[in-house]
Motif scaffolding. Sequence first.
Motif, PDB file in Angstrom:
ATOM      1  N   GLU A  56       5.931 -71.651  45.589  1.00 27.44           N
ATOM      2  CA  GLU A  56       6.341 -72.528  46.679  1.00 27.44           C
ATOM      3  C   GLU A  56       7.127 -73.738  46.181  1.00 27.44           C
ATOM      4  O   GLU A  56       6.728 -74.412  45.240  1.00 27.44           O
ATOM      5  CB  GLU A  56       5.096 -73.010  47.437  1.00 27.44           C
ATOM      6  N   THR A  57       8.262 -73.994  46.792  1.00 29.62           N
ATOM      7  CA  THR A  57       9.100 -75.130  46.371  1.00 29.62           C
ATOM      8  C   THR A  57       9.345 -76.125  47.478  1.00 29.62           C
ATOM      9  O   THR A  57      10.002 -77.124  47.262  1.00 29.62           O
ATOM     10  CB  THR A  57      10.465 -74.614  45.867  1.00 29.62           C
ATOM     11  N   ARG A  58       8.881 -75.864  48.684  1.00 27.90           N
ATOM     12  CA  ARG A  58       9.109 -76.785  49.787  1.00 27.90           C
ATOM     13  C   ARG A  58       7.891 -76.773  50.701  1.00 27.90           C
ATOM     14  O   ARG A  58       7.145 -75.794  50.749  1.00 27.90           O
ATOM     15  CB  ARG A  58      10.345 -76.365  50.592  1.00 27.90           C
ATOM     16  N   PRO A  59       7.674 -77.847  51.444  1.00 29.69           N
ATOM     17  CA  PRO A  59       6.562 -77.846  52.393  1.00 29.69           C
ATOM     18  C   PRO A  59       6.721 -76.731  53.412  1.00 29.69           C
ATOM     19  O   PRO A  59       7.824 -76.429  53.863  1.00 29.69           O
ATOM     20  CB  PRO A  59       6.656 -79.229  53.054  1.00 29.69           C
ATOM     21  N   ARG A  60       5.612 -76.142  53.775  1.00 27.02           N
ATOM     22  CA  ARG A  60       5.615 -75.032  54.696  1.00 27.02           C
ATOM     23  C   ARG A  60       5.269 -75.506  56.100  1.00 27.02           C
ATOM     24  O   ARG A  60       4.453 -76.394  56.275  1.00 27.02           O
ATOM     25  CB  ARG A  60       4.587 -73.985  54.276  1.00 27.02           C
ATOM     26  N   MET A  61       5.894 -74.895  57.091  1.00 30.12           N
ATOM     27  CA  MET A  61       5.558 -75.183  58.473  1.00 30.12           C
ATOM     28  C   MET A  61       4.421 -74.247  58.863  1.00 30.12           C
ATOM     29  O   MET A  61       4.594 -73.042  58.999  1.00 30.12           O
ATOM     30  CB  MET A  61       6.768 -74.964  59.375  1.00 30.12           C
ATOM     31  N   SER A  62       3.232 -74.808  59.028  1.00 30.61           N
ATOM     32  CA  SER A  62       2.072 -73.982  59.352  1.00 30.61           C
ATOM     33  C   SER A  62       1.931 -73.772  60.847  1.00 30.61           C
ATOM     34  O   SER A  62       1.301 -72.809  61.284  1.00 30.61           O
ATOM     35  CB  SER A  62       0.797 -74.634  58.807  1.00 30.61           C
ATOM     36  N   VAL A  79       7.052 -80.957  71.784  1.00 29.63           N
ATOM     37  CA  VAL A  79       7.203 -80.117  70.599  1.00 29.63           C
ATOM     38  C   VAL A  79       6.281 -80.677  69.525  1.00 29.63           C
ATOM     39  O   VAL A  79       6.393 -81.851  69.156  1.00 29.63           O
ATOM     40  CB  VAL A  79       8.652 -80.110  70.084  1.00 29.63           C
ATOM     41  N   SER A  80       5.356 -79.866  69.049  1.00 28.18           N
ATOM     42  CA  SER A  80       4.456 -80.300  67.976  1.00 28.18           C
ATOM     43  C   SER A  80       4.642 -79.391  66.771  1.00 28.18           C
ATOM     44  O   SER A  80       4.830 -78.178  66.912  1.00 28.18           O
ATOM     45  CB  SER A  80       2.994 -80.286  68.434  1.00 28.18           C
ATOM     46  N   CYS A  81       4.600 -79.995  65.609  1.00 31.17           N
ATOM     47  CA  CYS A  81       4.873 -79.257  64.379  1.00 31.17           C
ATOM     48  C   CYS A  81       3.991 -79.803  63.260  1.00 31.17           C
ATOM     49  O   CYS A  81       3.805 -81.014  63.150  1.00 31.17           O
ATOM     50  CB  CYS A  81       6.351 -79.387  64.014  1.00 31.17           C
ATOM     51  N   THR A  82       3.440 -78.908  62.459  1.00 34.38           N
ATOM     52  CA  THR A  82       2.633 -79.298  61.300  1.00 34.38           C
ATOM     53  C   THR A  82       3.269 -78.708  60.043  1.00 34.38           C
ATOM     54  O   THR A  82       3.553 -77.506  59.991  1.00 34.38           O
ATOM     55  CB  THR A  82       1.190 -78.796  61.426  1.00 34.38           C
ATOM     56  N   MET A  83       3.498 -79.569  59.043  1.00 27.80           N
ATOM     57  CA  MET A  83       4.042 -79.122  57.760  1.00 27.80           C
ATOM     58  C   MET A  83       3.053 -79.465  56.649  1.00 27.80           C
ATOM     59  O   MET A  83       2.484 -80.559  56.640  1.00 27.80           O
ATOM     60  CB  MET A  83       5.393 -79.782  57.487  1.00 27.80           C
TER      61      MET A  83
END
Length: 952
Positions: A56-62, A79-83
């Motif tokens: 993994e090289t970047r934050p993931r959008m869970s 719009v809600s988003c978790t990274m």
Amino acid sequence: MIFWLWLCGALPASTGQPDSELLARYLEEKLMADHSFAEQVARRVPRQTRFLQRLETRPRMSEFNVKSTIISRYAFTTVSCTMVNSGSEAREAVFEMQIPAAAFISNFTMSIGNKTYYGEVTGKEKKNGSEDKAKSKKPPSPTGGGENGYETFKASINIPRKMQANFLLHYEELLQRRLGKYEYTVSIRPQQLVGRLRVEVNILENSGIVSLEVPPLRNSKHKGNGKVEGDTSPPPSTVIGHTKTLAKVTFSPNVVQQSKIARNGILGDFIVRYDVNRELSVGDVQILNGYFVHYFAPKDLPPLPKNVVFVLDSSASMVGTKLRQTKEALFTILQDLRPEDHFNIIGFSNRIKVWQQDQLVPVTPNNIRDAKKYIHNMSPTGGTNINGALQTGAKLLNDYITQNDIDARSVSLIIFLTDGRPTVGETQSSKILSNTKEAIRDKFCLFTIGIGNDVDYKLLERMALENCGMTRRFQEDEDAASQLKGFYDEIGTPLLSDIRIDYPEDSVEQVTQNFFPNYFNGSEIIIAGKLINRTSDSLHVEVTASNSKKYILLKTDVGIDLPSRNDIRGVPGLEDGKGDQNYIERAWSYLTIKELLNSWLKSDDSQEKDYLMEKAKSMALTYNFVTPFTFLKMKEAGLYSEPPQEEHISPSTEGIGEKLQSLQGHKAPPGTRKIKTIFVYVSHICSLSMSADGDPHFVIDFPSSKFSVCFNIDGEPGDILRLVSDHKESGVTVNGQLIGAPAPPNGHKKHRTYFSTITILSNKPERSYLEITPTRIILDDGERLVLSCGRSATVKSRSLEVSISASSNVTVTIRDTISFIILIHHYKNPAPYQKDHLGFYISNSKGLSPDSHGLLGQFLKDEVKLLQESLNMSNPLAGQNKTEAVKSNPTNTLKVKGRLVPVVWKQRRIYNGQQEVDCWFAKNNADKLIDGSYRDYLASHPFDTGTSFGMI
């Protein structure tokens, strides 16, 4: 317009990632090498977890969730988003969302760990110089960076290792009816496969929902994934359900389904289309809480004849795809002209070529054939003489109207298409605008179309606005021909002209535009306003217009007994709505601001522009909209707060609050204001000195003595405790009412009590009060306002400011010298002994007088001494560290106003359990610690100011 935010933080670690996110990460990695892998992935994921974490090289959008509520065409979207950053070092995460250009952002919140960032809506200052003003006040319009009709919102955050960031974006829009349907669109482009992805659209239309459809995901050639030709089925995992007036559409593809749509995580636009029943010929008038909105869209009328001139750019820049697509669209449009229509075609580059000199020709098979030949033979060459082409087209149409006995009820219009900027003849935009307006002289409408990224869209937009037309911008892709044809279809069938809608002058005020030159089939006319007399039984409505056969006059009286019909509280499927859902008022404010922006854009008078700007700014501040005249200052919530939860945006004026303006650290697109990257630093929450929270536990910090004192109050449910009493001096009183709950199993108490309501009263300089519960806030400073605790908002009056951090805390500031923070405790799955409740904290007491009293107020000015002789001086730590020596002795004695108070050493958790406080605990309801007894602090009612101590 591109909104940009960059923040950094160093915060505690978060919890691990769910299996669904690991599945998304693994699938995306594997698809890079094996496109057929999607079918096998589900059973192979668990063995790959360690491999994924290493790659993994970047934050993931869970998680990526969109929740929308559409009520009477007015849409509220969240719009809600978790990274998640699962790496071993801090990494930058980018949250990016395309939103409709016509929408207003109404809130943006972020959280990382225990820090929550929000914005405060603020008016922009007037710029010096016309150029700066033009840049900073540009009304919303599509930009080159996004697809047609969209803007891009971006937030970039540096996430510390093993942590997650949460984003919450809110925006609002009034849906426009086109080609007989309303279209609601959500852009789903997370740029990666997402473990949990869900879109939910709820629709409530009291008129009745018809023709509900969800087409395949829409994407452009630039995005690399168009829909399958001929496929009309909804996207996979879509569920559609509806009754006569309610509809719910959900889209929740798993990662395997996402990978089949687009391996790069760019799924496309999720679209919901529908229409409503129309029964009254005068239209649908909806009334709620003193506001009305009138939707007028008649049907089954014969079309009016058209006199149309097509003005087409054939300069060298149109070479290739753009000219080919224009020709394809015009071939189809010519076939759709009706026998009663008249038309002509003008091609322009540096030269202007008119197909039929000095006339418009009727629609006949021969004329259509010859027109197609003329279009087919157009070749790209030379420069772009926009001014000359428009002058020629306007003169041609004016002469035809003047010299011919045309039908008085026919509709005349120019359709102008270009891909560039003026390079030949008059090239100054202001002169082109004035020349065009002078040539048209309000006799017909001008519709403009821009193709590609090089077009001067601002010029086209203003030309259309000033001449009763519309404008569209299309990208140079495979869809442009159908988009051109679609735009013509919107304006190709005029049904009415000179429409005027009137209401009695003594019944309404602040009505939006009520005269319209044309009504086209499949569109809708919308008017909104305020009622003057709310006690009236009805509202009189008159509609006058012309159609192909006669003049029309429609009259009716609309009943104002409609709150029950238009009130959405209690409607199944919309349970998340809270308080007074005044969606009609917000639709009125939306329309009014849009009209002010358009009037500002059209005006050439500096004084008028200033007036329009201030009026639009004032209304935007009132309704918390991000507009060209407002922006958002970044702030950090002063207390620990829960990460922002996905919340159903209820259609209400309550709490539609803070929004984030473009804090840009990169090159801004043309027409937007450049703002430097901003770093936010906020002091720790431990600066708060006194609190009453939990069961309730009181904690008082004595900085000079370097220790804290704590005590409990074991009250009865329904008791009202006087926390701060300074009515005579500062005019401030704070009371807290208790609510009961059963005691925990094996507990020593017969029951527990919590604060269910905090009441804050202030009578200087004028009387006002706040009543705060875990769900709502009532502010009354002469005018009553109800706010939801579930949405962020800021309300200011002359001496009082209330700032709500959604579902987290409420900050109350009085005259800038007194600040209280009320913490909101919500339980998702409460045990029987747990109740939603409040915590009360004093963060600034400078404005309170030395005579303050109450359970907390009495300790604001007095110090408490820990008696040295009670220490165990034989303890070897005593000479080294006084605090440690104190801790080593479990019992001690405090001296308070001459009274000796036995205390024991304890630890208390405050701020939602996120901080521990070491304190000396006074037993027995703070006996001897407080003046008098516990019952002396009982108030008779929530608004009791208690002018004398101990008197109920």
